[in-house]
Write an enzyme that holds these catalytic residues in place. Structure first.
Site, PDB file in Angstrom:
ATOM      1  CG  ASP A 180      16.270  36.727 -29.410  1.00  0.00           C
ATOM      2  OD1 ASP A 180      16.388  36.945 -28.208  1.00  0.00           O
ATOM      3  OD2 ASP A 180      17.069  36.021 -30.066  1.00  0.00           O
ATOM      4  CD  GLU A 192      20.803  35.296 -24.691  1.00  0.00           C
ATOM      5  OE1 GLU A 192      20.519  34.098 -24.723  1.00  0.00           O
ATOM      6  OE2 GLU A 192      20.803  36.006 -25.709  1.00  0.00           O
ATOM      7  CG  ASP A 210      15.970  34.231 -24.863  1.00  0.00           C
ATOM      8  OD1 ASP A 210      15.599  35.114 -25.660  1.00  0.00           O
ATOM      9  OD2 ASP A 210      17.105  33.733 -24.873  1.00  0.00           O
ATOM     10  CG  HIS A 251      19.925  36.235 -33.706  1.00  0.00           C
ATOM     11  ND1 HIS A 251      20.921  35.409 -33.271  1.00  0.00           N
ATOM     12  CD2 HIS A 251      19.134  36.458 -32.628  1.00  0.00           C
ATOM     13  CE1 HIS A 251      20.741  35.138 -31.970  1.00  0.00           C
ATOM     14  NE2 HIS A 251      19.658  35.765 -31.569  1.00  0.00           N
TER      15      HIS A 251
HETATM   16 ZN    ZN Z   1      17.290  35.679 -26.932  1.00  0.00          ZN
END
Ligand code: ZN
Length: 707
Positions: free
Chosen positions: A363, A400, A429, A516
């Site tokens: 990501d 984003e 994405d 993340h």
């Molecule tokens: Zn993303």
């Protein structure tokens, strides 16, 4: 990007899961390439075969290694370097390039600390420690603070609020447990974290700690990193808690250097500290919590019985940031452009966000890589003399992760050109972090995406991407795999939800617990996500073929028959919720309007196929395609949804009480939820009229083609 849990499952929306494929399949056989004359179809097929062969796994691996070498949060020097890399790549391909810089409000944390202060004292370590044989895990990290967290230094009793959903707080209310003044601990999942922050603040929490429960993406799901792909006891999910789209300082218009900006206190952002923590740290705060035992559904995967509290465990949270001195930072969107030979003002865009919370191999280095490899493949064709007829744009978006900022500022900046000439926006994405294909987007582009997936070989070598997708979904032959709806949560929002440009997205998912986290890096990707990088290349193959198909069609290959049929399937649920509100309101007006759309779209498709048997003048093609671009624009209301004017699309929107779930027909369903029967009825009429306007655009397309 927010995770799309629905994409990991073959089927999530009950009746919607089983799209009857028989009619679509019959259509596919009769007309091999909808929207193409026979002569152009043959040429297009040859070009698509070359474009599909273009992307290379070894180049994808090289992009991934370089782009994920360091943490590249929006607004940082590392992220500026990633912009330079992408632009240099596109120049090397011979593409025309452009960089657009915007100035967005992106406050960086300057410190974060968390202590358990009672019954025993302990300072908790928030950083994610390095793991062996993973150099990026030892690189500089972004602090574990949620994007747009409030600042402060608060001490209070811990209270466990399950997922922090609206219904979880209702449950706490019914149990007589107040959150006010306490530090809420919520687990990730079931809703967007910005909704968790909003609800915690509404209920008076002094701070919110959001943790990754092992039941979500940790050891309950599989072996943890580095032994397996799942989240280890130190892994943290960062991420924004802003619920809007675009720079919160410039709502509805572009963040150019001279644009007026809201003062910080008027931006719609959390005021309390919001800090993401690992389950290792969550255990330090939840084990020993007393008060009520949790309802069974609230028990997570940590090895003790959960309690709600509040207390006796107390904690202190402190967050400071740079908003006073340098909260506004520069972001960079990059563009590689191939001007169309015949219709240069008609634009097909593929984009991926380039920023991340850490190294971001999945990501979204994987998405960036997919865009780069699609660009490489198309540019090779252009150099061999095959210029596409429409203009192609290869975009990478900044910021984003903070709230779809780069794509939104661009779309607001260029809205007139996009509204007029925007043919489609394709989003990448998390293009590759596993082997399971998923796809979604506007129903008007779904048949095209399925057809392209049938042309692209699956990396396992057993057949097409489509065949493997269908096999994993365990569906009967006559049923096509479910595709997800464009609610929100990635860069398509400005194009689809704001401007009404049809969108599509796709990618390959799998078991992952590094979302993340600092561990979303090259080592993880090489061991678990996509060791051969073939799935990166395959995502790019689909992108290259999609772009060409949309760029070269005589008549744009939207499918408004499938669109209308998909809309029809939403009416029974609307019927039920309206009936529960007010029995006198009938959905018949909407049902009839959608039926008219389906009839007109069916008639248009037949007229198109007949017309394509003979040459069609350029003027007729241009007029037909302009009318076709108006169809979904007509379902996009200039004044937007009540209470959130930026969201203009009346078909899909992200549910404002959840953030991840999609709400269909929001102009009607939002008043139903607010129990406003009068407004629901008038909005229902408005929606039906807009479907009729969309139908008129389909009619105009047919008239332009056949007159
Ligand atoms: Zn993303």
């Amino acid at each position: 990007m927010p995770p799309r849990p629905s994409l990991l499952q073959p089927c999530v929306v009950g009746a919607l899961c089983a799209l009857l494929a028989s009619s679509a399949a019959a259509q596919d056989r009769a007309i091999s390439l909808p929207g193409y004359s026979a002569a152009n179809a043959a040429e297009e097929r040859a070009m698509e075969a070359d474009a599909i062969a273009g992307p290379k796994a070894e180049r994808a691996r090289a992009h991934s290694r370089i782009l994920s070498a360091e943490t590249h949060v929006a607004g940082s020097p590392a992220q500026e370097r990633s912009s330079d890399y992408v632009i240099q790549q596109m120049r090397d391909m011979g593409l025309e390039t452009e960089v657009r810089a915007y100035r967005a409000y992106l406050p960086y944390p300057t410190s974060v600390a968390l202590w358990r202060v009672a019954p025993t004292q302990k300072a908790l370590t928030l950083e994610e420690p390095p793991v062996s044989d993973d150099p990026a895990s030892a690189a500089a990290q972004y602090p574990t603070v949620n994007g747009y967290s409030g600042t402060g230094d608060v001490t209070g009793d811990i209270v466990y609020v399950n997922y922090g959903l609206i219904e979880d707080y209702a449950r706490l209310d019914s149990l007589g447990i107040a959150v006010k003044g306490h530090i809420a601990v919520a687990r990730y999942g079931r809703s967007f974290r910005g909704i968790k922050a909003r609800e915690a603040e509404r209920h008076g929490a002094s701070a919110l700690l959001i943790y990754s429960d092992p039941q979500g993406d940790g050891y309950v799901r599989g072996d943890v990193y580095p032994e397996g792909p799942m989240r280890n006891r130190d892994g943290v999910q960062r991420g924004s808690v802003f619920n809007g789209a675009g720079d919160p300082a410039t709502p509805g218009y572009a963040s150019t250097a001279t644009a007026p900006r809201l003062p910080i206190e008027r931006m719609e952002l959390p005021h309390i500290p919001v800090v993401p923590i690992s389950y290792g740290n969550a255990a330090e705060l939840l084990d020993g919590l007393r008060g009520r035992e949790v309802p069974d559904a609230w028990q997570g995967g940590l090895p003790f019985r959960y309690h709600i509290g509040p207390g006796p465990i107390r904690a202190r949270v402190r967050v400071t940031d740079d908003r006073a001195s340098r909260g506004t930072k520069v972001i960079y969107d990059t563009f590689g452009i191939v001007r169309g030979s015949e219709y240069p003002d008609e634009i097909v865009i593929i984009g991926a966000h380039r920023d991340a919370w850490g190294p971001g191999a999945a990501d979204n280095v994987s998405g960036t890589t997919s865009v780069l490899e699609a660009a490489r493949s198309i540019s090779d064709l252009v150099r061999s003399g095959h210029r596409p007829k429409r203009t192609l744009v290869f975009a990478t978006w900044d910021a984003e992760e903070w709230g779809l900022i780069g794509s939104t500022e661009y779309a607001e900046d260029d809205s007139l050109r996009l509204a007029r000439g925007g043919v489609a926006y394709l989003n990448q994405d998390v293009a590759a972090e596993g082997v399971r294909f998923s796809a979604g987007g506007s129903p008007s582009l779904r048949p095209l995406l399925r057809q392209i997936a049938q042309q692209v070989p699956d990396p396992k070598g057993a057949g097409s991407v489509y065949a493997e997708w269908h096999r994993l979904a365990q569906l009967p032959d006559t049923t096509v795999p479910a595709m997800s709806d464009p609610g929100g949560g990635s860069d398509f929002a400005a194009f689809y939800n704001h401007l009404g440009i049809p969108i599509a997205d796709w990618g390959f998912g799998g078991a992952s617990g590094v979302y993340h986290s600092q561990y979303d890096d090259f080592a993880w990707m090489s061991r678990f996500g996509d060791p051969t990088f073939e799935y990166h290349a395959t995502a790019a193959r689909i992108g290259a073929a999609m772009l060409l198909r949309l760029a070269n069609a005589d008549v744009l290959p939207y499918d408004y028959v499938e669109f209308a049929r998909t809309m029809q399937r939403y009416v029974p649920a609307l019927d039920r919720s309206l009936a529960a509100l007010d029995r006198t309101i009938s959905t018949q007006v909407l049902r009839s309007a959608i039926e008219r759309m389906e009839r007109e779209a069916t008639s248009f498709a037949a007229a198109r196929d007949a017309a394509l048997a003979a040459p069609i003048s350029r003027a007729r093609r241009v007029a037909t395609n302009a009318a076709l671009r108006d169809v979904e624009r007509a379902l996009t209301r200039p004044v937007g949804l009540r209470g959130r004017a930026w969201y203009r699309n009346l078909v899909y929107v992200a549910d404002q009480d959840n953030g991840y779930a999609t709400m269909v027909f929001p102009s009607v369903n939002e008043p139903i939820r607010a129990r406003d029967a009068h407004l629901a009825a008038s909005e229902l009429t408005d929606l039906a009229q807009r479907f009729d306007a969309a139908t008129r655009a389909v009619s105009a397309a047919r008239d332009a083609l056949t007159r």
